[in-house]
Design an enzyme around this catalytic site. Structure first.
Site, PDB file in Angstrom:
ATOM      1  N   GLU A   1      43.216  34.333  30.464  1.00 30.59           N
ATOM      2  CA  GLU A   1      43.804  33.067  30.025  1.00 30.59           C
ATOM      3  C   GLU A   1      42.731  32.082  29.577  1.00 30.59           C
ATOM      4  OE1 GLU A   1      47.158  30.182  31.880  1.00 30.59           O
ATOM      5  OE2 GLU A   1      45.259  30.190  32.982  1.00 30.59           O
TER       6      GLU A   1
ATOM      7  N   GLU B   1      60.218  18.810  30.627  1.00 29.29           N
ATOM      8  CA  GLU B   1      60.592  19.685  29.515  1.00 29.29           C
ATOM      9  C   GLU B   1      61.944  20.346  29.778  1.00 29.29           C
ATOM     10  OE1 GLU B   1      58.525  23.178  26.812  1.00 29.29           O
ATOM     11  OE2 GLU B   1      58.014  23.054  28.934  1.00 29.29           O
TER      12      GLU B   1
ATOM     13  N   GLU C   1      43.175  29.016  21.977  1.00 29.70           N
ATOM     14  CA  GLU C   1      43.789  27.689  21.937  1.00 29.70           C
ATOM     15  C   GLU C   1      43.417  26.824  23.136  1.00 29.70           C
ATOM     16  OE1 GLU C   1      47.091  30.349  23.724  1.00 29.70           O
ATOM     17  OE2 GLU C   1      45.344  30.518  22.409  1.00 29.70           O
TER      18      GLU C   1
ATOM     19  N   LYS D   1      43.772  35.239  35.052  1.00 34.51           N
ATOM     20  CA  LYS D   1      43.260  33.914  34.693  1.00 34.51           C
ATOM     21  C   LYS D   1      41.965  34.023  33.907  1.00 34.51           C
ATOM     22  CE  LYS D   1      46.343  31.068  36.353  1.00 34.51           C
ATOM     23  NZ  LYS D   1      47.086  30.168  35.444  1.00 34.51           N
TER      24      LYS D   1
ATOM     25  N   CYS E   1      51.411  34.571  43.518  1.00 37.20           N
ATOM     26  CA  CYS E   1      49.942  34.529  43.422  1.00 37.20           C
ATOM     27  C   CYS E   1      49.251  34.926  44.725  1.00 37.20           C
ATOM     28  CB  CYS E   1      49.487  33.133  43.036  1.00 37.20           C
ATOM     29  SG  CYS E   1      50.240  32.494  41.531  1.00 37.20           S
TER      30      CYS E   1
ATOM     31  N   CYS F   1      53.330  29.468  33.986  1.00 36.46           N
ATOM     32  CA  CYS F   1      52.134  29.336  34.828  1.00 36.46           C
ATOM     33  C   CYS F   1      51.381  30.651  34.988  1.00 36.46           C
ATOM     34  CB  CYS F   1      52.512  28.821  36.219  1.00 36.46           C
ATOM     35  SG  CYS F   1      53.090  27.122  36.225  1.00 36.46           S
TER      36      CYS F   1
ATOM     37  N   SER G   1      58.078  27.956  28.591  1.00 37.13           N
ATOM     38  CA  SER G   1      57.646  26.567  28.684  1.00 37.13           C
ATOM     39  C   SER G   1      56.407  26.360  27.823  1.00 37.13           C
ATOM     40  CB  SER G   1      57.314  26.213  30.134  1.00 37.13           C
ATOM     41  OG  SER G   1      56.678  24.944  30.212  1.00 37.13           O
TER      42      SER G   1
ATOM     43  N   GLU H   1      56.493  20.295  33.070  1.00 38.81           N
ATOM     44  CA  GLU H   1      57.504  21.349  32.990  1.00 38.81           C
ATOM     45  C   GLU H   1      58.866  20.850  33.437  1.00 38.81           C
ATOM     46  OE1 GLU H   1      58.104  26.060  33.652  1.00 38.81           O
ATOM     47  OE2 GLU H   1      56.193  25.127  34.106  1.00 38.81           O
TER      48      GLU H   1
END
Length: 452
Positions: free
Chosen positions: A260, A166, A265, A257, A426, A197, A217, A163
């Site tokens: 996720e 990037e 993908e 999560k 978090c 994230c 990102s 990141e």
């Protein structure tokens, strides 16, 4: 804080929760993605309206005095409603039984992949004080339960490199005017740069703020990066195993999560092995992360096995996938991803290390919104100062709306924006321990609409 932890009601994944045999989309949920991760038990719902007030996406229907329901098409699976419900009426999909079965199969390597915020919360489930850091005790407990271990702090270092690099490429392309093959990706992803994230924020963006998708990102979250490494590099160099016999279990402070990990993908390891002939071409698809346990879930798993982390040794030798720089440790707090990424960006852009690694102005702490200006005398500008403007948001309510509305009117207001769905980051995720207020009632993160 007084009181004790509450046992949140859970349910096993229903057989049809992925809809794998259905159409590509049902509402906003794709084929294969888990649905109904968070649900309201209407038999226990007291219609107090607390859950609706803390929902960041308007997914909860019902008013004061009427039973509430969750609209799956709007739900981010963040679990803020769950940890705020004063009547313990909201339940979470759990994979404890699934992971227990994985551990029972001794032909498999089952990897525990714990996030930074869990090491300062799991102690609460065993009578410890909030904030007690039990990293080595927790890892020793996982190994006693039969897990191999892979600290998310290590894969978070990868995230920072990805990141941070990037973002640097975006600055070089969009601000400094650099061109070349290495900037091809940056040319399609304009500033401002948003972190990726937080899976609840990513789903929020995709569902309700699609105009900002090009700004997200392209880096995977630390957990998902770790899942790939555990199934590509580790089977060959660490476990001496067929990658199909490696199972990755993320241990997270976050219920989003779970969603996720089910994204279609997130199967990079399977695609890599098929492409390179490491496994047969007709091998059924397997995900990079096989299951996600919340901090509460993993505590339940350990209790089943009679293991108390607080009784485990406080020291252990860290090696291989448990070695890390420490940059990822701050990911669990609002501003942590930003701070770690800025350190990397500074090193690349300025050609030297940041003298003071503590970038205090970007720390969210108990503020839902902070912004900072960081002057950089870039060599490419012959010493002229470039003002790097950054913003940190946590709690996806009014603060996030303010930031997105501001950007729609002034797209150049900031260069880099960190978004965490949960208040404070978090550490206050929907999968963290929930404590009573000392009177037997749940203590929500936000004030109730009435007195108790």
């Amino acid at each position: 804080m007084t009181g004790k932890t509450i046992t949140i009601k859970t349910f096993n994944p229903p057989a049809n929760c992925r809809g794998e045999d259905g159409p590509d989309f049902v509402g906003t949920i794709r084929k294969g993605e888990l649905r109904g991760i968070i649900k309201i038990n209407e038999d226990l719902c007291e219609a107090c309206d607390t859950c609706r007030k803390v929902c960041p996406s308007g997914a909860i229907t019902g008013r004061l005095g009427a039973k509430h329901k969750i609209d799956e098409n709007r739900c981010l699976s963040c679990g803020q409603c769950l940890i705020s419900c004063p009547f313990n009426a909201i339940e979470q999909m759990s994979f404890v039984d699934v992971v227990d079965q994985m551990l029972a199969d001794k032909s498999k390597v089952v990897v525990a992949h714990p996030s930074p915020a869990v090491r300062v919360s799991i102690a609460e489930e065993f009578g410890g004080q909030p904030g007690d850091i039990t990293t080595d005790q927790m890892m020793n407990a996982f190994e006693k339960a039969g897990f191999a271990t892979y600290d998310v702090n290590s894969s978070a270092d990868q995230t920072i490199m990805e990141e941070g690099t990037e973002f640097v490429r975006k600055v070089q392309y969009w601000v400094l005017g650099k061109r070349g093959p290495e900037f091809e990706r940056a040319s399609h992803h304009p500033l401002p740069h948003f972190t990726s994230c937080c899976p609840a924020w990513v789903r929020n963006c995709e569902t309700f703020h699609a105009d900002f998708i090009p700004h997200l990102s392209t880096a995977k979250s630390p957990i998902q990066m770790g899942g790939v490494l555990a199934k590509v590099w580790a089977p060959k160099f660490l476990y001496n195993k067929d990658p199909r016999d490696v199972k990755v279990v993320a241990v997270a402070p976050c219920t989003a999560k779970i969603l996720e990990a089910s994204r279609p993908e997130m199967d990079t390891a399977w695609r890599y092995h098929v492409k390179n002939g490491n496994i047969p071409a007709d091998t059924p698809r397997f995900p990079d992360v096989d299951a996600v346990l919340t901090a509460r879930d993993v505590a339940e798993l350990l209790r089943r096995k009679g293991i108390n982390p607080l009784e485990m040794p406080k020291e252990r030798k860290r090696e291989n996938l448990d070695v890390y720089t420490g940059a990822g440790t701050i990911f669990g707090n609002s501003g942590g991803v930003m701070e770690a990424a800025l350190r990397t960006a500074y090193r690349v852009l300025m050609g030297k290390e940041l003298e003071n690694a503590d970038i205090v102005p970007v720390r969210g702490l108990d503020n839902s919104y902070v912004e900072a200006k960081i002057p950089l005398a870039l060599p490419e500008l012959n010493g002229k100062t470039f003002e790097l403007r950054v913003c940190v948001v946590n709690g996806a309510n009014q603060a996030l709306k303010h930031v997105l509305d501001t950007l729609r009117g002034d797209p150049t207001r900031w260069h880099f924006i960190e978004v965490m769905n949960c208040p404070g980051g978090c550490v206050n995720g929907g999968g963290q321990p929930v404590r009573t207020s000392g009177t037997g009632w749940l203590k929500p993160l936000f004030p109730l609409p009435f007195s108790i």
